[in-house]
Each structure stands twice: as structure tokens, then as C-alpha cells.
Design a protein around this motif. Structure first.
Motif, PDB file in Angstrom:
ATOM      1  N   GLU A 289      46.982  50.502  39.904  1.00  0.00           N
ATOM      2  CA  GLU A 289      46.149  50.499  38.479  1.00  0.00           C
ATOM      3  C   GLU A 289      46.449  49.484  37.574  1.00  0.00           C
ATOM      4  O   GLU A 289      45.586  48.996  37.008  1.00  0.00           O
ATOM      5  CB  GLU A 289      46.825  51.967  37.754  1.00  0.00           C
ATOM      6  N   GLN A 290      47.664  48.930  37.323  1.00  0.00           N
ATOM      7  CA  GLN A 290      48.173  47.811  36.628  1.00  0.00           C
ATOM      8  C   GLN A 290      47.499  46.754  37.082  1.00  0.00           C
ATOM      9  O   GLN A 290      46.866  46.047  36.216  1.00  0.00           O
ATOM     10  CB  GLN A 290      49.790  47.727  36.620  1.00  0.00           C
ATOM     11  N   ALA A 291      47.337  46.484  38.311  1.00  0.00           N
ATOM     12  CA  ALA A 291      46.614  45.161  38.726  1.00  0.00           C
ATOM     13  C   ALA A 291      45.244  45.149  38.454  1.00  0.00           C
ATOM     14  O   ALA A 291      44.593  44.267  37.933  1.00  0.00           O
ATOM     15  CB  ALA A 291      46.691  45.040  40.151  1.00  0.00           C
ATOM     16  N   ALA A 292      44.461  46.428  38.535  1.00  0.00           N
ATOM     17  CA  ALA A 292      43.219  46.429  38.232  1.00  0.00           C
ATOM     18  C   ALA A 292      42.903  46.485  36.730  1.00  0.00           C
ATOM     19  O   ALA A 292      42.092  45.943  36.255  1.00  0.00           O
ATOM     20  CB  ALA A 292      42.662  47.904  38.800  1.00  0.00           C
ATOM     21  N   ARG A 293      43.858  46.898  35.739  1.00  0.00           N
ATOM     22  CA  ARG A 293      43.586  46.734  34.515  1.00  0.00           C
ATOM     23  C   ARG A 293      43.905  45.427  33.971  1.00  0.00           C
ATOM     24  O   ARG A 293      43.083  44.925  33.158  1.00  0.00           O
ATOM     25  CB  ARG A 293      44.627  47.685  33.642  1.00  0.00           C
ATOM     26  N   MET A 294      44.717  44.636  34.709  1.00  0.00           N
ATOM     27  CA  MET A 294      44.928  43.202  34.083  1.00  0.00           C
ATOM     28  C   MET A 294      43.963  42.292  34.662  1.00  0.00           C
ATOM     29  O   MET A 294      43.229  41.415  33.726  1.00  0.00           O
ATOM     30  CB  MET A 294      46.104  42.677  34.809  1.00  0.00           C
ATOM     31  N   VAL A 295      43.295  42.650  35.871  1.00  0.00           N
ATOM     32  CA  VAL A 295      42.341  41.808  36.488  1.00  0.00           C
ATOM     33  C   VAL A 295      41.132  42.666  37.179  1.00  0.00           C
ATOM     34  O   VAL A 295      41.662  43.141  38.322  1.00  0.00           O
ATOM     35  CB  VAL A 295      42.734  40.705  37.366  1.00  0.00           C
ATOM     36  N   PRO A 296      40.151  43.427  36.446  1.00  0.00           N
ATOM     37  CA  PRO A 296      39.459  44.338  37.218  1.00  0.00           C
ATOM     38  C   PRO A 296      38.494  43.773  38.221  1.00  0.00           C
ATOM     39  O   PRO A 296      37.164  43.923  37.846  1.00  0.00           O
ATOM     40  CB  PRO A 296      38.769  44.876  35.982  1.00  0.00           C
ATOM     41  N   ASN A 297      39.194  42.967  38.972  1.00  0.00           N
ATOM     42  CA  ASN A 297      38.169  42.390  39.928  1.00  0.00           C
ATOM     43  C   ASN A 297      37.895  43.490  41.211  1.00  0.00           C
ATOM     44  O   ASN A 297      38.351  44.438  40.999  1.00  0.00           O
ATOM     45  CB  ASN A 297      38.468  41.183  40.489  1.00  0.00           C
TER      46      ASN A 297
END
Length: 494
Positions: free
Chosen positions: A247-255
Motif C-alpha cells: 500500500e505504501q509503495a502504491a501511494r508513493m508511486v501509483p503506477n
């Protein structure tokens, strides 16, 4: 750069390429101080003019190389290497010019000559090793990279390069000591640190990988670090932490990849409502992503919203018409689809199989969809088509237990009890502990007049049904398999 994992869940790294650290303009001091052919300065005016002209030509070639005018540099250097064949600088620069032009075979002659002339220069050894790697001369390249480490054991570049060489050649375990030493020398080196963490994760040294990633995050917080930490936590069975990292990765870079990882993790743990929201957001942001539409379909399927699932799979199939994956999902969802959408599923499966008849699963699911449509109004021709598709599935996969089972059901429905018994028995050869197959075999035996064997099968059924997974667990296993299949498909496209 991520290494492929053929076993389980594989996610693509967002970093583009692993780097062997070689400066594109090597040995600045050597090159810029180059004075013709190494020899005593002559007092002969004519000879001095020749030396000066040679110097100017080399400096011109060096300037052209720095300006990425490689053809110009080549034209300057080729006459020089003939007049100064023992010049380290000329051989080295000409080798680098050929490398820059993608002419590794031509480059190797001059890079090897430079190393022969001055074997004590680590950068020259590294340039030759890297060129040998490009030529797939792995054993020779390894010897060169090792030699550089022996020459400069405390060099970050030397250790990093040997570690990266081992990763490139699939020797991940061998890479770890050198990547670790490089990280000790330069703890802020992000690329080396990432590849070290990845190597630790790939070799299942999860505690070390977690520690390495946490240290890197304090230095440079990035989405790809959280995504890799999500992989580590998942494989360590820390599922709550894993989902939080994705979730953190997607919020930082929503690729696309990060949205897929986050949503897929939610699917694996049966949290369908949040997964639907993640995949909805993903498909809105990336409407051309077949993977995200597949994920949305799986989330709807898990939540029991079959028509929404079918629509998502149809969209994924539209986006990737040559991919059988969304059609497999469609086949699984067909049984719960409405009368409005079921014909679309059948049509889509039939169209695909017309052009590519090599999938046992798709033949099986088409048979099941046709069977559903045949229940309201029995048509002999359609029954023959169902039988044909099930037999085709079995020809493609002789161990397809479900296809044997359904073919047995089809024969039993037609009161062909001996044929049904034969198919149920074949199904049991590859799925011995299936309660439902033993039950249907018992029914067929009873109807064929074999009461004793029938009772044996019913007895086995009674024993098995107490320990066999219920329908909910079976559905959960199907969804897990969907996700793993989707991720493997995504990995193969990377």
C-alpha cells in the motif's frame, strides 16, 4: 533489476537496469597526459612536429569521444593505433569507441592489448571484463572481475562489479559477499544496496533482507524499496506488514505495477471489498491495463458479484485478445453469470478456440458454458459439442480430473452408466480423495445394478467429506491460483 523467480510470486522492479560501474571516459589522467608514443622527447624538429601532430590527433579523438561523436573518434584513432601500436592510451580509447558503437568483438582486441600493456590498471581490467561479459565469454569475464578485486580489495567499484556480474549470470548466492562488502565500503550506495536486498530475498535470507531494506529506507525512502519489503514480508508470512508495504509503495508511486501488487495482496487474503476499490482506482488511472482489469474481475468474483466480474474479464480480453488468461477467468465465472452475459462468455470462448485450440482449460470451460445454456432447452447437437470439447480437453491434458468427472456426468445424464463409470474411475486416478467423484461413481454403479460396489463408494464418500475442504475453501484456493497465474503472466511480460 530483478532476477526472474520461476516458482512463486514475481514482481517487476521499477529500476531499469543493473549497472557495472565503469566510467565512460576512463583514465582521465592517463589520457589527458598522453604524449604521442611513450619515449624520450626528441630534439629533432621534424620528429617533434610528428609527435605534436600525433598528440593533437589523440586529443581530438578524446574530445570527439567525450562529445559522443564516435565515428569521428574512430577515424582519428585507427591511423594512430597503426603508428603507435604499443600505446596503452590509444588502444584503450579505441576499444572504448568500439564499445560505444556496439562493436564488442572489434573492441575486445584493443581492450585486451591495453591490459597487456598495463596490467596494473584496474579500470582497464574492468573495461575488458565488461566487454567479455557482453560477448558472453563468462569464464574469462569472471577471472578479470576477480583480478580487479584482488588488485583493489577495498574498492567499492571492484566489489560491486563482481557482485553484479554474479547476479547477471544467475549466481545470486555468490554475489552476496561482494555486494555486502561494497555496501560496507559505501553504505549510501542505493543501487548496490537494493540489489543486495534483492539477492538476500531471492535466497530466502529474509531477516537480512528486511534489515537491509529498512536501512536503505532511512537513507532514501522509495516505492520500490517498500514493494520489495512487501515481498519479503509476504514470504515471511507477515501478511499484515506485507499489505501495508504494498500500500505504501502504491501511494508513493501509483503506477500500474504497484497498484497491481497492492490489490493482489488484498485478494490473496480474501479482503475483496478493499481489493475492488484498489483495482477500480487502478483501472481508472490505467484504463488500458489488462492486468488491472483481470484483478478487478477476480475481486468481483471473490465477492460473488459475477456479472461485474464477467464485464471486467471481457474488458481485459478486449485489451489483450491473444492472452488466454482473462478467458480462463471468464470460464470460471460463466456458471454464475446472468442470462444476459452468459452468451457473451460462450461467444468469446468459441471465438478464441476457433483460432487457438491448444488450451485444455478453455475447451473445458467452453463445454461448461455450453452445458449451462443447454439446461433450459436440450439440443442433441449441443450435447455432442459439449462431449467433443471435454474430449478435446482430455486429449490436451490426459490428467484433467475435472474433465473426466464432467464427461462422466454428461454420460450419466444420458443414462450411459457404464460410460459414466469409466470416466469417474479415470477421474479418481488423478484425484483419489475427491468426495464428489466417489459419490457420483456410487450413484452410477447403483443405477447400473452393482449395489455392492456402490455401497463401497458411498462409504468412501462419507469418510472423505468429513475432511475435504468445503466449497468456501475451494473457492479461496481458486482465487489464490488466479492471483498466482496473473502474477506469473505479468512476470513473463517483463
Amino acid at each position: 533489476m530483478k532476477m526472474s523467480n520461476p516458482v512463486a510470486v514475481v514482481r517487476a522492479s521499477t529500476r531499469s537496469a543493473r549497472v557495472i560501474r565503469i566510467s565512460m571516459v576512463l583514465f582521465a589522467v592517463h589520457l589527458l597526459s598522453f604524449v604521442a608514443i611513450p619515449q624520450e622527447r626528441t630534439t629533432n624538429p621534424q620528429s617533434r612536429q610528428i609527435e605534436d601532430a600525433t598528440n593533437r590527433r589523440f586529443v581530438s579523438a578524446l574530445a570527439a569521444y567525450k562529445a559522443e561523436q564516435y565515428t569521428v573518434a574512430q577515424h582519428e584513432l585507427e591511423p594512430l593505433v597503426k603508428s603507435a601500436p604499443t600505446s596503452f592510451e590509444v588502444n584503450e580509447l579505441l576499444g572504448l569507441v568500439y564499445v560505444a558503437q556496439g562493436k564488442q568483438s572489434e573492441a575486445n582486441r584493443f581492450l585486451a592489448k591495453a591490459v597487456q600493456l598495463k596490467p596494473g590498471i584496474a579500470e582497464a581490467q574492468t573495461a575488458l571484463a565488461t566487454n567479455l561479459l557482453a560477448l558472453h565469454r563468462m569464464d574469462e569475464a569472471e577471472l578479470r572481475f576477480k583480478r580487479v578485486v584482488r588488485m583493489e580489495p577495498q574498492s567499492y567499484d571492484a566489489n560491486h562489479n563482481l557482485g553484479e556480474f554474479y547476479i547477471e549470470t544467475g549466481k545470486i548466492g555468490s554475489a552476496i559477499p561482494f555486494l555486502k562488502h561494497a555496501q560496507e565500503i559505501n553504505s549510501s550506495a542505493y543501487n548496490n544496496g537494493y540489489d543486495l536486498a534483492l539477492a538476500l530475498e531471492q535466497t530466502e535470507r529474509f531477516d537480512e533482507a528486511r534489515q537491509q531494506l529498512q536501512q536503505l529506507i532511512t537513507l532514501r525512502d522509495s516505492a520500490e524499496l517498500h514493494s520489495l519489503l512487501g515481498d519479503v514480508e509476504e514470504k515471511s508470512r507477515n501478511y499484515v506488514s506485507s499489505a501495508a508495504q504494498y500500500e505504501q509503495a502504491a501511494r508513493m508511486v501509483p503506477n500500474e505495477q504497484n497498484m497491481l501488487n497492492w490489490g493482489a495482496e488484498l485478494l490473496l487474503h480474501q479482503t475483496f471489498a478493499p481489493a475492488i476499490e484498489v483495482f477500480k482506482a487502478g483501472t481508472q488511472r490505467f484504463p488500458q491495463s489488462a492486468q488491472l482489469h483481470d484483478g478487478l474481475g477476480i475481486a468481483f468474483y471473490g465477492a460473488g458479484q459475477m456479472d461485474e466480474a464477467v464485464r471486467a474479464f471481457l474488458r481485459a480480453s478486449d485489451l489483450s485478445p491473444a492472452d488466454p488468461l482473462p478467458l480462463t477467468f471468464l470460464g470460471k465465472a460463466c456458471d454464475g453469470a446472468s442470462a444476459e452475459l452468459a452468451p457473451q462468455v460462450r461467444s468469446r470462448l468459441q471465438n478464441f478456440i476457433t483460432h487457438d485450440d491448444r488450451s485444455a482449460e478453455l475447451n473445458y470451460y467452453l463445454a461448461m458454458c455450453l452445458w449451462k445454456g443447454n439446461q433450459t432447452e436440450s439440443k442433441p447437437d449441443l450435447t455432442k459439442e459439449i462431449e467433443s470439447r471435454l474430449k478435446r480437453a482430455l486429449a490436451l491434458d490426459p490428467n484433467y480430473s475435472d474433465a473426466y468427472f464432467q464427461l462422466g456426468n454428461l454420460y450419466e445424464e444420458q443414462r450411459k452408466y457404464e460410460e459414466a463409470i469409466e470416466q469417474y474411475q479415470r477421474a479418481l486416478k488423478t484425484n483419489t480423495n475427491s468426495a464428489r467423484i466417489h459419490y457420483r461413481l456410487g450413484q452410477a454403479l447403483a443405477r447400473a445394478g452393482n449395489g455392492a460396489l456402490s455401497q463401497e463408494e458411498f462409504g468412501i464418500f462419507d469418510r472423505l467429506r468429513k475432511s475435504e475442504s468445503d466449497a468456501t475453501n475451494k473457492e479461496q484456493n481458486q482465487i489464490q491460483q488466479f492471483v498466482y497465474t496473473m502474477r506469473k503472466s505479468d512476470a513473463n511480460q517483463q
